[in-house]
Design an enzyme around this catalytic site. Structure first.
Site, PDB file in Angstrom:
ATOM      1  CB  ILE A 255       3.556  11.158   2.363  1.00  0.00           C
ATOM      2  CG1 ILE A 255       3.219  10.031   1.810  1.00  0.00           C
ATOM      3  CG2 ILE A 255       2.738  12.222   2.471  1.00  0.00           C
ATOM      4  CD1 ILE A 255       2.919   8.898   1.997  1.00  0.00           C
ATOM      5  CG  ASP A 256       7.222  11.700   7.274  1.00  0.00           C
ATOM      6  OD1 ASP A 256       8.052  12.482   6.449  1.00  0.00           O
ATOM      7  OD2 ASP A 256       6.545  11.970   7.614  1.00  0.00           O
ATOM      8  CE  LYS A 257      11.638   2.566   6.683  1.00  0.00           C
ATOM      9  NZ  LYS A 257      12.670   2.092   7.153  1.00  0.00           N
TER      10      LYS A 257
END
Length: 301
Positions: free
Chosen positions: A136-138
């Protein structure tokens, strides 16, 4: 070993670095410019400059150097382990944490923390992404599954591919969505105008996102989102595509309009079949405090 490529220009025009960036999309333009500067790119047998305008019948040779391998090291970073057994770990990742090391983010990632807290991790994705089945994105928070051995990794990855693993998100978007439910079915690929972004594009990969309205505010809508596919930035790209950009999104959204850092997107639920027992496991975690505070703020507005 390094890789070599040869291109013959047919009717191409424009800068050398841009042409190579189109041919080698997994490499940044600055990286390609560095190769040109180091004379690892030749035009008709001679070194050239990044701004050289390629001509018909030009012969371009490029020698891509071996990548510099990042050595992920264990770091004593506190992480929220929701579940763990001999095969699987489920982690609640905080907003702002990168999942695995990369150039520019060599340390302080989830992988660094996992290497400290977990004795064994699968090796399928190499030394940089041990155990990482999906990302999942930062600046997205929430649940992701981690494999502790290669057999578990393969079975979990297979569930993602076959769409039997279920992932649900809660997201806050700008604007008021009138439809209670909907599905966005639009292919996603890298944005040809901005290499850092992805976009809905004709030759992109098939991508499907389902949404359901949970709450409407004067200027925002709170959504439950379910991924059918898992493309990079998929939810953010799809919602921007239909005109409802993710609140707080620094890349696809409008200028900063709410307190907090990064998009208000949280992987709240995750379910999958255990790779050894076949038992269906389901996990849910609450929204982070900053998300709840932002919802209170939206209600007051």
């Amino acid at each position: 070993m390094s890789e070599s490529y040869t291109y013959t220009i047919n009717n191409e025009e424009g800068r050398l670095d841009k042409f190579l960036n189109d041919q080698l999309p997994d490499n940044s333009r600055s990286q390609i410019q560095s190769w040109i500067k180091d004379e690892q790119v030749t035009v008709n047998g001679e070194p050239s400059k990044a701004n050289y305008k390629v001509q018909k019948d030009d012969l371009i040779d490029i020698s891509v150097p071996d990548p510099v391998e990042i050595d992920a090291k264990p770091e004593d970073i506190a992480i929220d382990i929701v579940y763990q057994d001999e095969d699987v770990v489920v982690v609640n990742k905080p907003q702002g944490m990168v999942v695995h090391p990369s150039l520019g983010h060599e340390n302080h990632t989830l992988v660094n923390a996992l290497l400290y807290h977990i004795k064994d991790l699968s090796g399928i994705n190499g030394k940089i992404r041990p155990g990482i089945v999906h990302r999942i994105d930062k600046d997205t928070s929430g649940l992701l599954m981690v494999a502790k051995n290669d057999v578990a990794h393969e079975k979990l990855a297979e569930q993602l591919s076959e769409k039997t693993a279920r992932r649900e998100y809660i997201g806050l978007v700008h604007g008021v969505i009138e439809n209670d439910k909907g599905t966005i079915d639009a292919p996603i690929g890298r944005d040809p105008k901005n290499r850092k972004k992805f976009t809905v594009i004709e030759n992109g990969k098939p991508s499907v996102t389902h949404f359901e309205v949970l709450e409407r505010f004067k200027e925002f809508t709170l959504l439950k989102l379910q991924l059918e596919t898992g493309r990079t930035h998929q939810i953010r790209v799809h919602l921007a595509y239909i005109g409802f950009k993710m609140a707080g999104d620094p890349l696809y959204g409008p200028r900063k309009t709410l307190p907090g850092n990064g998009q208000f997107l949280h992987a709240t639920s995750l379910s999958f079949e255990h790779p050894r027992t076949g038992e269906r496991l389901s996990f849910t975690v609450p929204l982070p405090d900053i998300f709840e505070e932002t919802l209170d703020y939206a209600r007051r507005r």
